[in-house]
Design a protein around this motif. Structure first.
Motif, mmCIF file in Angstrom:
data_model
loop_
_atom_site.group_PDB
_atom_site.id
_atom_site.type_symbol
_atom_site.label_atom_id
_atom_site.label_comp_id
_atom_site.label_asym_id
_atom_site.label_seq_id
_atom_site.Cartn_x
_atom_site.Cartn_y
_atom_site.Cartn_z
ATOM 1 N N VAL A 47 -3.544 11.820 -9.232
ATOM 2 C CA VAL A 47 -2.724 12.991 -8.942
ATOM 3 C C VAL A 47 -1.262 12.581 -9.064
ATOM 4 O O VAL A 47 -0.889 11.469 -8.685
ATOM 5 N N VAL A 48 -0.457 13.482 -9.601
ATOM 6 C CA VAL A 48 0.970 13.207 -9.781
ATOM 7 C C VAL A 48 1.730 13.840 -8.610
ATOM 8 O O VAL A 48 1.468 14.994 -8.251
ATOM 9 N N PRO A 49 2.656 13.107 -7.997
ATOM 10 C CA PRO A 49 3.420 13.689 -6.892
ATOM 11 C C PRO A 49 4.159 14.952 -7.323
ATOM 12 O O PRO A 49 4.628 15.071 -8.457
ATOM 13 N N GLY A 50 4.258 15.924 -6.408
ATOM 14 C CA GLY A 50 4.972 17.156 -6.689
ATOM 15 C C GLY A 50 6.476 16.925 -6.725
ATOM 16 O O GLY A 50 6.968 15.820 -6.466
ATOM 17 N N PRO A 51 7.243 17.956 -7.052
ATOM 18 C CA PRO A 51 8.715 17.825 -7.124
ATOM 19 C C PRO A 51 9.321 17.294 -5.833
ATOM 20 O O PRO A 51 10.347 16.621 -5.859
ATOM 21 N N ASP A 52 8.666 17.574 -4.705
ATOM 22 C CA ASP A 52 9.178 17.089 -3.423
ATOM 23 C C ASP A 52 8.561 15.742 -3.033
ATOM 24 O O ASP A 52 8.774 15.255 -1.917
ATOM 25 N N GLY A 53 7.801 15.154 -3.964
ATOM 26 C CA GLY A 53 7.175 13.863 -3.690
ATOM 27 C C GLY A 53 5.872 13.948 -2.938
ATOM 28 O O GLY A 53 5.254 12.920 -2.637
ATOM 29 N N SER A 54 5.414 15.148 -2.649
ATOM 30 C CA SER A 54 4.189 15.312 -1.863
ATOM 31 C C SER A 54 2.956 15.019 -2.709
ATOM 32 O O SER A 54 2.938 15.239 -3.927
ATOM 33 N N VAL A 55 1.922 14.518 -2.044
ATOM 34 C CA VAL A 55 0.655 14.199 -2.688
ATOM 35 C C VAL A 55 -0.459 14.802 -1.838
ATOM 36 O O VAL A 55 -0.412 14.709 -0.602
ATOM 37 N N PRO A 56 -1.441 15.457 -2.452
ATOM 38 C CA PRO A 56 -2.499 16.071 -1.643
ATOM 39 C C PRO A 56 -3.304 15.039 -0.862
ATOM 40 O O PRO A 56 -3.494 13.910 -1.303
ATOM 41 N N ASP A 57 -3.721 15.463 0.322
ATOM 42 C CA ASP A 57 -4.600 14.607 1.109
ATOM 43 C C ASP A 57 -5.976 14.550 0.453
ATOM 44 O O ASP A 57 -6.405 15.513 -0.204
ATOM 45 N N PRO A 58 -6.686 13.441 0.639
ATOM 46 C CA PRO A 58 -8.036 13.339 0.065
ATOM 47 C C PRO A 58 -9.028 14.146 0.895
ATOM 48 O O PRO A 58 -9.437 13.730 1.984
ATOM 49 N N THR A 59 -9.374 15.321 0.410
ATOM 50 C CA THR A 59 -10.356 16.163 1.082
ATOM 51 C C THR A 59 -11.461 16.520 0.099
ATOM 52 O O THR A 59 -11.268 16.463 -1.128
ATOM 53 N N LEU A 60 -12.595 16.909 0.607
ATOM 54 C CA LEU A 60 -13.701 17.279 -0.266
ATOM 55 C C LEU A 60 -13.346 18.497 -1.111
ATOM 56 O O LEU A 60 -13.743 18.588 -2.278
ATOM 57 N N ASP A 61 -12.578 19.421 -0.562
ATOM 58 C CA ASP A 61 -12.170 20.593 -1.351
ATOM 59 C C ASP A 61 -11.296 20.189 -2.541
ATOM 60 O O ASP A 61 -11.459 20.717 -3.643
ATOM 61 N N ILE A 62 -10.356 19.280 -2.326
ATOM 62 C CA ILE A 62 -9.513 18.797 -3.431
ATOM 63 C C ILE A 62 -10.375 18.086 -4.466
ATOM 64 O O ILE A 62 -10.195 18.256 -5.687
ATOM 65 N N PHE A 63 -11.338 17.284 -4.014
ATOM 66 C CA PHE A 63 -12.232 16.584 -4.937
ATOM 67 C C PHE A 63 -12.994 17.594 -5.802
ATOM 68 O O PHE A 63 -13.145 17.403 -7.012
ATOM 69 N N ARG A 64 -13.472 18.657 -5.182
ATOM 70 C CA ARG A 64 -14.216 19.683 -5.931
ATOM 71 C C ARG A 64 -13.315 20.367 -6.962
ATOM 72 O O ARG A 64 -13.711 20.587 -8.112
ATOM 73 N N GLU A 65 -12.115 20.706 -6.525
ATOM 74 C CA GLU A 65 -11.180 21.402 -7.415
ATOM 75 C C GLU A 65 -10.849 20.557 -8.639
ATOM 76 O O GLU A 65 -10.862 21.053 -9.784
ATOM 77 N N LEU A 66 -10.543 19.272 -8.423
ATOM 78 C CA LEU A 66 -10.198 18.396 -9.542
ATOM 79 C C LEU A 66 -11.399 18.161 -10.443
ATOM 80 O O LEU A 66 -11.266 18.107 -11.673
ATOM 81 N N PHE A 67 -12.583 18.038 -9.852
ATOM 82 C CA PHE A 67 -13.777 17.806 -10.676
ATOM 83 C C PHE A 67 -14.026 18.987 -11.612
ATOM 84 O O PHE A 67 -14.260 18.802 -12.811
ATOM 85 N N ALA A 68 -13.987 20.184 -11.083
ATOM 86 C CA ALA A 68 -14.255 21.364 -11.907
ATOM 87 C C ALA A 68 -13.223 21.501 -13.015
ATOM 88 O O ALA A 68 -13.565 21.791 -14.176
ATOM 89 N N ALA A 69 -11.948 21.284 -12.704
ATOM 90 C CA ALA A 69 -10.889 21.453 -13.693
ATOM 91 C C ALA A 69 -10.957 20.395 -14.785
ATOM 92 O O ALA A 69 -10.778 20.701 -15.974
ATOM 93 N N ARG A 70 -11.226 19.161 -14.403
ATOM 94 C CA ARG A 70 -11.125 18.075 -15.382
ATOM 95 C C ARG A 70 -12.423 17.825 -16.147
ATOM 96 O O ARG A 70 -12.385 17.360 -17.286
#
Length: 532
Positions: A230-253
């Motif tokens: 994951v690439v940091p956002g404009p404010d430097g933020s990075v998503p926390d590792p959650t199962l929902d984020i894992f699902r979202e990235l898996f489906a997209a990629r």
């Protein structure tokens, strides 16, 4: 009340447990402490390289490792959503002369730790959990440490095997020089995946620089290891590792809507680092594994390098505690620092080649590297570069240089395995003979039997002598008969080869006196300084 031991091992990961096993089988009083309340549950590292498998053979756990692990799992590499190539991750030829374990074994790190802990328990050892290191002080006589449970421990030596955030390293004031890759973070975890065939690992590289990889884990109740950048956002933020984020990235990629991610047993986030300390030894305190060097995962080297750090240090600590010169411990720095430096350089090159987000490196990856790895010969060479069988110590103070006309293996090189038979005709491997805590001296040809008897008589407490002949029978207690050893060692009749306890050649000679002098100089209590 103070507990008095010889070696305090801080950290109960693969590095600390390997060191504990080395000490336990040599009868050295030790204590393993671990900050966590119990054993780790995450996969983190997941591959054991061929050289580490040889170490685990020597430690007596190879059967358990192979029974639980898996070899030859292919990698299905995608560019975008399209399958580009299925890459073989094993030679597919099985054991070969000199190399009994030619392929990477896939096994999650927590399972490796369990195998090592079980072996430690067989030897009467255990891990003290919930007892991280609070502080320590060292003097000429040893190290006094205070644990977080309030206990005080006095040890002759302390070894920090406590990972990338090492308390031992921090209290030493040792800094890690190198590079942190700040342009991207990685989410990693162990999750249950349904709808994806578990006969391969999978990786997707997107046009936008996105990366996703999942790999089934053997004997892990259906868990898969998951990684995504994951690439940091404009404010430097990075998503926390959650199962929902894992699902979202898996489906997209992956583009796979028929795959579901359910249970997660471990989730984490990290940046790739390539850093190491300048020195591993600080008086009576040593650093090993991730406490001394951290790597990018490219090539699967981190866990393996830590295991081999401990394997290198363990026998030397035991020898010095038994009266060998204290300077023997200086060879740990001399031997292992160049290895870590080379591993860091290689893993950094691999990271920059594979995970480049843009620019020339990205272009080369997509249009040169990916097409090339489709060729089996190229993939085979890449695997050979990471198997760690070529690690050698030619410049070590423990290596006696020799005539350059000798072929490989030279002094400082790994000793290859060799197959043969005993005097009774039973099958035997050289690794069966070298397995254990002793040094091994090989005598090639029947004419060396007298020299071997001299060495056995003088150094029999810690040396095993083995007569190597093309064919038997021969009159010697330990014998390896067959042509393979002579061919692999390129040894002429009359040659003596001394093999260290960690499986590296110390010297080649034709005189028992040369071997005798080496052992006396390296291990003799008379040579030990008063501060040893």
């Amino acid at each position: 009340m103070t507990r008095n031991i010889e070696v305090l091992v801080v950290g109960a990961g693969p590095t600390g447990l390997t060191l504990a096993l080395e000490l336990a089988r040599r009868g050295v009083p030790y204590l393993v402490t671990e900050k966590s309340a119990g054993p780790a549950i995450g996969s983190r590292g997941k591959g054991l390289q061929p050289r580490s498998l040889e170490v685990l053979d020597d430690l007596g756990v190879i059967d358990e490792i192979l029974a639980n692990g898996e070899t030859g799992l292919p990698l299905r590499l995608h560019q975008g959503h399209t399958l580009s190539v299925e890459l073989a991750t094993a030679a597919g030829t099985g054991a070969r002369p000199g190399v009994p374990y030619p392929d990477l074994v896939l096994l999650p790190e927590w399972r490796v730790e369990k195998v090592l802990r079980d072996r430690l328990a067989e030897l009467g050892g255990e891990v003290l959990y919930g007892a991280g290191l609070a502080s320590f002080q060292q003097d000429a006589d040893g190290v006094t440490a205070v644990l977080e449970n309030g206990e005080t421990v006095h040890a002759r030596y302390l070894v920090g095997c406590d990972g990338g955030h090492s308390t031992v390293r921090r209290q030493l004031g040792a800094t890690m020089d190198g590079r942190t890759h700040d342009d991207q973070y990685f989410l990693v975890g162990d999750v249950t995946i349904d709808g994806l065939r578990d006969d391969a690992a999978y990786a997707w590289f997107g046009d936008d620089g996105g990366y996703l990889a999942v790999s089934p884990l053997p004997n892990a109740d259906g868990a898969w290891q998951y990684q995504a950048n994951v690439v940091p956002g404009p404010d430097g933020s990075v998503p926390d590792p959650t199962l929902d984020i894992f699902r979202e990235l898996f489906a997209a990629r992956s583009g796979r809507t028929d795959v579901t991610l359910t249970e997660a047993t471990w989730l984490s986030r990290y940046r790739f680092n390539a850093r190491m300390v300048e020195h591993y030894r600080h008086g009576r305190v040593f650093l090993a594994g991730d406490a001394a060097h951290v790597h990018s995962p490219a090539g699967g080297q981190g866990m393996n390098t830590g295991i081999q750090d401990a394997y290198n240090l363990g026998w030397k600590l035991a020898a010095v505690l038994d009266g060998a010169p204290g300077a023997l411990l200086d060879s740990y720095d001399a031997e292992r620092i160049p290895v870590a430096a080379e591993v860091l350089a290689g893993s950094s090159r691999g990271f920059e080649s594979v995970f480049a987000l843009r620019g020339a490196r990205r272009f080369l990856r997509d249009h040169l590297i990916f097409p090339l790895v489709k060729r089996p010969a190229i993939m085979s060479r890449l695997l050979a570069k990471t198997n760690q069988l070529a690690i050698a110590y030619p410049d070590s103070p423990l290596t006696v240089t020799e005539d350059s006309r000798h072929g490989s293996p030279r002094a400082g090189d790994r000793a290859p395995d060799a197959r043969g038979i005993t005097a009774d005709g039973a099958p035997v491997r050289l690794f069966d003979i070298t397995r254990g805590t002793h040094w091994t001296v090989l005598g090639f040809g029947a004419e060396t039997a007298g020299l071997l008897r001299e060495l056995q008589a003088t150094h029999g407490a810690y040396v095993r002598a083995c007569l190597v002949v093309d064919s038997g029978p021969a009159d010697f207690p330990t014998m390896l008969a067959g042509p393979e050893a002579g061919r692999l060692f390129r040894a002429h009749p009359g040659t003596l080869v001394l093999i260290r306890p960690d499986g590296y050649l110390a010297l080649r000679a034709t005189s028992a006196r040369t071997v005798d002098d080496y052992l006396a100089r390296t291990l003799s209590p008379a040579a030990a300084p008063a501060t040893a």
